[in-house]
Design an enzyme around this catalytic site. Structure first.
Site, short mmCIF file in Angstrom:
data_model
loop_
_atom_site.label_atom_id
_atom_site.label_comp_id
_atom_site.label_asym_id
_atom_site.label_seq_id
_atom_site.Cartn_x
_atom_site.Cartn_y
_atom_site.Cartn_z
N ASN A 107 0.83 -1.21 0.00
CA ASN A 107 0.00 0.00 0.00
C ASN A 107 0.86 1.26 0.00
O ASN A 107 0.54 2.25 -0.67
CB ASN A 107 -0.94 0.01 1.21
CG ASN A 107 -2.03 -1.05 1.09
OD1 ASN A 107 -2.25 -1.61 0.02
ND2 ASN A 107 -2.70 -1.32 2.18
N ALA A 108 1.96 1.23 0.74
CA ALA A 108 2.86 2.39 0.78
C ALA A 108 3.48 2.65 -0.59
O ALA A 108 3.58 3.80 -1.05
CB ALA A 108 3.96 2.17 1.82
N ASP A 125 -5.50 0.30 -4.77
CA ASP A 125 -4.77 0.23 -6.03
C ASP A 125 -5.61 0.76 -7.19
O ASP A 125 -5.14 1.55 -8.01
CB ASP A 125 -4.33 -1.21 -6.29
CG ASP A 125 -3.46 -1.32 -7.53
OD1 ASP A 125 -2.36 -0.74 -7.54
OD2 ASP A 125 -3.89 -1.98 -8.50
N ASP A 182 -4.94 4.13 -9.40
CA ASP A 182 -4.83 4.05 -10.87
C ASP A 182 -5.70 5.11 -11.53
O ASP A 182 -5.29 5.76 -12.49
CB ASP A 182 -5.26 2.66 -11.36
CG ASP A 182 -4.21 1.60 -11.08
OD1 ASP A 182 -3.07 1.95 -10.70
OD2 ASP A 182 -4.53 0.40 -11.26
#
Length: 207
Positions: free
Chosen positions: A29-30, A87, A91
């Site tokens: 996630n980072a 994610d 995007d």
């Protein structure tokens, strides 16, 4: 649209890097958030300033972080549902910033309103293509595939901006109009896929 063999080839390169990053203590996630923030900053700073080739390199480089976070998730034994949503959200933000930066350049620097229209069409349809899939999956239907998914959008767009930055002015115009047309086709393909999936589900229930 990139086939499973291409993805498997990429994974052979990214998986060891992803495992190494996990060992360093980083999280998928980072990496997702960092890569997205840098891609957005590059797109909104470099493209409007007319630095097309530099912008292309920066956005492409940080877009590759999208491959690394997946590799890191696999190294940790699989991703989480929150990670998948994060994610996908990142995007969309990165794609939006890319086309906003290009549109800004076309209006303010190149003074090419016609091509700017193509960039705006690409901006809207990129979001629609992703939305159709997300909405279909939320209702249990299938909307995978299509002529241009995110990887193809990035390749076509950044080839156009990169070549224009290297002194090939028609490249961006060709790339954006090509992508706009292909995006229309992709929206239709995904809607048809959803319709087909719904009909198959109905037939299965009746059978």
């Amino acid at each position: 649209m990139l086939n499973i063999f291409a993805r498997a080839s990429v994974s052979r390169v990214t998986d060891p890097i992803g495992a190494w990053l996990v060992r360093l203590g980083l999280t998928p996630n980072a990496v997702t958030v960092f890569g997205t923030a840098c891609a957005i900053a590059g797109a909104l700073w470099l493209f409007p300033a007319g630095h097309l080739f530099a912008g292309t390199l920066v956005v492409w480089g940080f877009a590759m972080f999208d491959l690394l976070d997946g590799a890191m998730a696999r190294a940790k034994g699989g991703g989480t549902r929150y990670g998948a949503v994060l994610d996908a959200t990142c995007d969309r933000l990165a794609d939006g910033a890319l086309f906003c930066g290009i549109t800004w350049y076309l209006f303010d620097v190149a003074h090419d309103r016609t091509t700017a229209v193509a960039a705006l069409v690409c901006l809207v349809l990129a979001q629609v293509i992703s939305y159709v899939k997300a909405r279909a999956e939320a209702t249990g239907l299938d909307a995978d595939g299509g002529l241009v998914e995110r990887a193809e959008r990035l390749i076509i767009t950044l080839v156009g901006t990169g070549l224009t930055g290297l002194g090939v002015p028609p490249a961006m115009k060709i790339a954006l109009w090509l992508l706009a047309a292909a995006s229309v086709v992709t929206v239709l393909q995904r809607l048809l896929a959803v319709r087909r999936s719904a009909l198959e589900e109905k037939t299965h229930e009746l059978g």
